[in-house]
Design an enzyme around this catalytic site. Structure first.
Site, PDB file in Angstrom:
ATOM      1  N   ASN A  39      -4.386  -6.847   9.878  1.00  0.00           N
ATOM      2  CA  ASN A  39      -5.447  -7.589   9.524  1.00  0.00           C
ATOM      3  C   ASN A  39      -5.192  -8.383   8.472  1.00  0.00           C
ATOM      4  O   ASN A  39      -4.892  -7.714   7.271  1.00  0.00           O
ATOM      5  CB  ASN A  39      -6.700  -6.386   8.976  1.00  0.00           C
ATOM      6  N   HIS A  61       0.958  -1.106  -0.028  1.00  0.00           N
ATOM      7  CA  HIS A  61       0.096   0.048  -0.028  1.00  0.00           C
ATOM      8  C   HIS A  61       1.043   1.185   0.350  1.00  0.00           C
ATOM      9  O   HIS A  61       1.757   1.579   1.008  1.00  0.00           O
ATOM     10  CB  HIS A  61      -0.808   0.174   1.141  1.00  0.00           C
ATOM     11  N   LEU A  62       0.676   1.898  -1.005  1.00  0.00           N
ATOM     12  CA  LEU A  62       1.519   3.157  -1.282  1.00  0.00           C
ATOM     13  C   LEU A  62       0.765   4.482  -0.778  1.00  0.00           C
ATOM     14  O   LEU A  62       1.333   5.564  -0.694  1.00  0.00           O
ATOM     15  CB  LEU A  62       2.229   3.366  -2.607  1.00  0.00           C
ATOM     16  N   ARG A  63      -0.470   4.411  -0.843  1.00  0.00           N
ATOM     17  CA  ARG A  63      -1.403   5.549   0.110  1.00  0.00           C
ATOM     18  C   ARG A  63      -1.478   6.738  -0.910  1.00  0.00           C
ATOM     19  O   ARG A  63      -2.192   7.583  -0.587  1.00  0.00           O
ATOM     20  CB  ARG A  63      -1.019   5.873   1.187  1.00  0.00           C
ATOM     21  N   ASP A  78      -8.506  -5.426  -1.748  1.00  0.00           N
ATOM     22  CA  ASP A  78      -7.876  -5.737  -0.681  1.00  0.00           C
ATOM     23  C   ASP A  78      -8.075  -4.369   0.270  1.00  0.00           C
ATOM     24  O   ASP A  78      -8.182  -3.277   0.214  1.00  0.00           O
ATOM     25  CB  ASP A  78      -6.359  -5.686  -0.906  1.00  0.00           C
ATOM     26  N   ASP A  95       2.557  -6.663   2.431  1.00  0.00           N
ATOM     27  CA  ASP A  95       1.166  -6.081   2.958  1.00  0.00           C
ATOM     28  C   ASP A  95       1.693  -4.781   3.650  1.00  0.00           C
ATOM     29  O   ASP A  95       1.100  -4.428   4.701  1.00  0.00           O
ATOM     30  CB  ASP A  95       0.288  -7.038   3.881  1.00  0.00           C
TER      31      ASP A  95
END
Length: 430
Positions: free
Chosen positions: A279, A63-65, A153, A306
């Site tokens: 999670n 996740h690079l946001r 995801d 992740d």
């Protein structure tokens, strides 16, 4: 030109060690051999005596946001963190704001990555519009624009008919579906694994069946549709058994787990450590053993990080208010070496397979190989170095590592991507 001297070369395919010099000219490996002549005036010479040289790594789940949550991470900072950990190809998930659920957003991610990232960033498109789980995204256009997979995801596609249709379309467009397996009817409001630790802390538990029920459902849907299903961040022994059974049936299913699931248990939460809130949640020692056995047997195909950065203000709160997730780029290789090679007898070539050959195969890419004529994408690692994970040494914009304070063995010292030295002796040059 770059000349790497005295390299112990590890390639994931043949799993053999080779001691040789490596000559890199422009972006390719020009020659591999003994005692290649040195020319200090024209070459950068790197002596790797006592160290190992292996293909650089690929992460199919991070996740690079960006866009929308750049206060946590962005494409540039996340790419630098990945590079620090030896990754030169990363696949970013679509749960941004707005979500990556159309071709324009895929184009944006590719444009931004080309503009600011020193490594290869590949976008994952959404399964459903707005990650709502209610209406399929335009999968064909997403694939055409350059998505390497589709996923919701962060959320599970709870509607089985929507998931079935996604698999049918994915087969037509030859794109894998990455499934976040979580029955939210069971997990809603849960904070950690349901068990001993949830009982003594009073935190609401998430039953392990929340994962395995959806794993079973999606396997059956993949069996019917004959699509490529990839089950991500596997965390329970039941899921491992189900995936093994699916492979025995001939279902086109692949799977990954993450470094924290093969190394840490739910007991990390004791003391209400919010960095251990992830999670799916951390599970038990039995689950760790099943995951490790699954990796040995090839039931679980690869490792993903992740990588899930969160601002400190989202972690420094009451446990039930804290965001779920841990960063993972910079510790991944060292965790795998420490917990799989040192403690469980894995061969170092198997680790390279889990971080290079298999993840690239899953998303349809050729492996990085240290071979004459191939692109010079490689890392130099010191397998003897011990280091403590400290906040001040983290490259990522966010510092929420579940491994803070842990002592790890092995360190990625140098990274070469497309013939350029982007990290040398632990220092990034980009």
């Amino acid at each position: 030109m770059i000349l790497i001297k005295n390299a112990q070369i590890v390639n994931s395919i043949d799993n053999k060690l080779e001691k040789a010099d490596i000559l890199i000219v422009d972006d390719k490996i020009e020659k591999i051999g003994k005692n290649i002549e040195e020319n200090p005036d024209k070459m950068i010479i790197i002596d790797t005596s006592g160290k190992y040289v292996m293909p650089s790594f690929t992460d199919i789940h991070c996740h690079l946001r960006e866009p929308g949550f750049e206060y946590k991470e962005d494409i540039k900072s996340g790419s630098r963190a990945a590079l620090a950990g030896g990754f030169t190809t990363i696949c970013c998930m679509p749960n941004t704001n707005p979500p990556v659920d159309n071709r324009a957003m895929i184009a944006y991610i590719k444009y931004r990555a080309k503009e600011v990232s020193p490594i290869e960033v590949l976008p994952v498109g959404a399964i459903t519009k707005g990650l709502s789980g209610e209406e399929l995204a335009e999968i064909g256009f997403i694939k055409e624009e350059g998505a390497i997979a589709i996923s919701d995801d962060g959320k599970c596609v709870m509607n089985a008919n929507i998931m079935r249709n996604a698999l049918l379309y994915s087969k037509d467009f030859s794109i894998p579906v990455i499934s976040h397996c979580e029955d939210t009817n069971l997990s809603e409001g849960g904070q950690i694994n349901l068990g001993y630790v949830s009982t003594i802390t009073g935190l609401r538990g998430i039953p392990r069946e929340a994962e395995s029920i959806i794993v079973a459902r999606d396997i059956l849907l993949a069996k019917e549709t004959k699509a490529h299903l990839h089950i991500t961040h596997v965390s329970t022994k039941e899921s491992v058994r189900l995936i093994k059974m699916a492979k025995e049936w001939g279902v086109n299913v692949t799977a990954d787990t993450c470094p924290h699931y093969i190394s840490l248990t739910e007991e990390e939460v004791l003391g209400f450590n919010t960095n251990a809130k992830v999670n799916p949640p951390l599970r038990t020692q039995e689950d760790i053993e099943a995951l490790i056995e699954g990796l040995k047997e090839g039931v679980i195909d690869c490792i993903s990080t992740d990588h899930a950065p969160h601002h400190k203000d989202e972690k420094n709160v009451e446990f039930n208010l804290a965001a779920s997730g841990t960063i993972g780029f910079e510790t991944a290789f060292s965790v795998l070496f420490t917990y799989l090679v040192e403690k469980n007898g894995f061969d170092i070539g198997k680790i390279v397979e889990l971080l290079n050959y298999n993840p690239r195969k899953i998303i349809g890419l050729s492996p990085n190989i240290i071979k004459e004529g191939e692109k010079a994408n490689l890392v130099i690692v010191d397998l003897k170095k011990k280091w403590e994970v400290k906040e001040e040494n983290i490259v990522s914009k966010s510092k929420n590592s579940v491994f803070l304070g842990k002592l790890l063995t092995s360190y990625v010292e140098t990274v070469i991507y497309n013939g350029k030295i982007l990290k040398k002796d632990g220092v990034l040059s980009c």
